[in-house]
Design an enzyme around this catalytic site. Sequence first.
Site, PDB file in Angstrom:
ATOM      1  CG  ASP A  67      -0.292  -0.545   2.473  1.00 38.67           C
ATOM      2  OD1 ASP A  67       0.944  -0.447   2.586  1.00 38.67           O
ATOM      3  OD2 ASP A  67      -1.001  -1.079   3.328  1.00 38.67           O
ATOM      4  CG  ASN A 136      -8.535  -1.689  12.060  1.00 36.88           C
ATOM      5  OD1 ASN A 136      -7.612  -2.387  11.637  1.00 36.88           O
ATOM      6  ND2 ASN A 136      -8.917  -0.589  11.440  1.00 36.88           N
ATOM      7  CG  HIS A 138      -5.654  -2.412   8.888  1.00 37.36           C
ATOM      8  ND1 HIS A 138      -5.742  -1.073   9.182  1.00 37.36           N
ATOM      9  CD2 HIS A 138      -4.333  -2.718   9.074  1.00 37.36           C
ATOM     10  CE1 HIS A 138      -4.555  -0.603   9.506  1.00 37.36           C
ATOM     11  NE2 HIS A 138      -3.681  -1.588   9.459  1.00 37.36           N
ATOM     12  CD  GLU A 143      -8.474   0.685   7.784  1.00 41.51           C
ATOM     13  OE1 GLU A 143      -8.322  -0.301   8.525  1.00 41.51           O
ATOM     14  OE2 GLU A 143      -7.869   1.749   7.963  1.00 41.51           O
TER      15      GLU A 143
HETATM   16  C1  F6R Z   1       1.373  -1.325   6.039  1.00 50.39           C
HETATM   17  C2  F6R Z   1       0.264  -2.245   6.253  1.00 50.39           C
HETATM   18  C3  F6R Z   1      -0.528  -2.216   7.510  1.00 50.39           C
HETATM   19  C4  F6R Z   1       0.345  -2.447   8.749  1.00 50.39           C
HETATM   20  C5  F6R Z   1      -0.498  -2.385  10.009  1.00 50.39           C
HETATM   21  C6  F6R Z   1       0.313  -2.585  11.274  1.00 50.39           C
HETATM   22  O1  F6R Z   1       1.978  -1.578   4.780  1.00 50.39           O
HETATM   23  O2  F6R Z   1      -0.014  -2.986   5.371  1.00 50.39           O
HETATM   24  O3  F6R Z   1      -1.510  -3.220   7.439  1.00 50.39           O
HETATM   25  O4  F6R Z   1       0.960  -3.699   8.645  1.00 50.39           O
HETATM   26  O5  F6R Z   1      -1.148  -1.144  10.084  1.00 50.39           O
HETATM   27  O6  F6R Z   1       1.170  -1.502  11.447  1.00 50.39           O
HETATM   28  P1  F6R Z   1       2.279  -1.513  12.601  1.00 50.39           P
HETATM   29  O7  F6R Z   1       3.266  -2.546  12.219  1.00 50.39           O
HETATM   30  O8  F6R Z   1       2.854  -0.128  12.559  1.00 50.39           O
HETATM   31  O9  F6R Z   1       1.568  -1.828  13.859  1.00 50.39           O
END
Ligand code: F6R
Length: 251
Positions: A67, A136, A138, A143
């Site tokens: 992303d 959450n 995701h 989301e």
């Molecule tokens: C980012 C992504 C998100 C993160 C998730 C956890 O490329 O795909 O799904 O993996 O938001 O983020 P952290 O590791 O910062 O807790």
Amino acid sequence: MRIIIEANYDEMSKKVSKLIAKHIFYKPRTVLGLATGETPLGMYKELVSLYDSDLIDFHDITTFNLDEYLGLDKDNPQSYNYYMHNNLFNHINIPKDNINIPLGLATDIAKEAIDYELKIRRIGGIDLQILGIGRNGHIGFNEPDIKFEALTHVVKLDNQTIEDNSRFFDSMDEVPNQAISMGIKTIMRAKKIILMASGIEKADTIRDSIYGNITPTLPASVLQLHPNVTYILDKAAASKLDLHKTNIDLL
Ligand code: F6R
């Protein structure tokens, strides 16, 4: 599904980097799906150190990031493009043309999403996809209540995600509220998936995505339907799992 529980964040990072190195060793032309965020930082550091020790060659791999924030130029220090170059690509021998990250400032963003999806399809799909997980549930920026059939597309970020990501920005106002993300279907087409999670704040989400109902309300729960997924957790993230109650493979 397999679950590997490591003592702490550093051990988790080492484990994932070794599994990636092993994959590339046996298949030098590996197509790797990559994540950003805080969780994979240690793993990227380990990959750079394996490269510095001549233990891994990235010359033939191709990468696709999950992303990118919408509206951020790739040179913006908050962009995922910048993050990936800063933490991995600038330190290894991957050819620039083999790096793929959605363009957050594409003039035609819908076309950018379709082209990204087609590029993944044309190369034969992702061999190994690395995922983090949001509190959450995701994965990528898919989301809660996302459609499982979604391919790469523009997403509106959840309030909790915006709040969680604000730690990387100077103020809440600067946190983008939209992103371009691989869809659940894009992720589910990967041949192998490794989901990494660390810390007590992810423990409930990990428990629910492994034992709970498969539902778009908790996007990561869809991984229960994937034939080759491994959760690599530190003890804190695994602390709400009741491993005796399941028939999950333990490694
Ligand atoms: C980012 C992504 C998100 C993160 C998730 C956890 O490329 O795909 O799904 O993996 O938001 O983020 P952290 O590791 O910062 O807790």
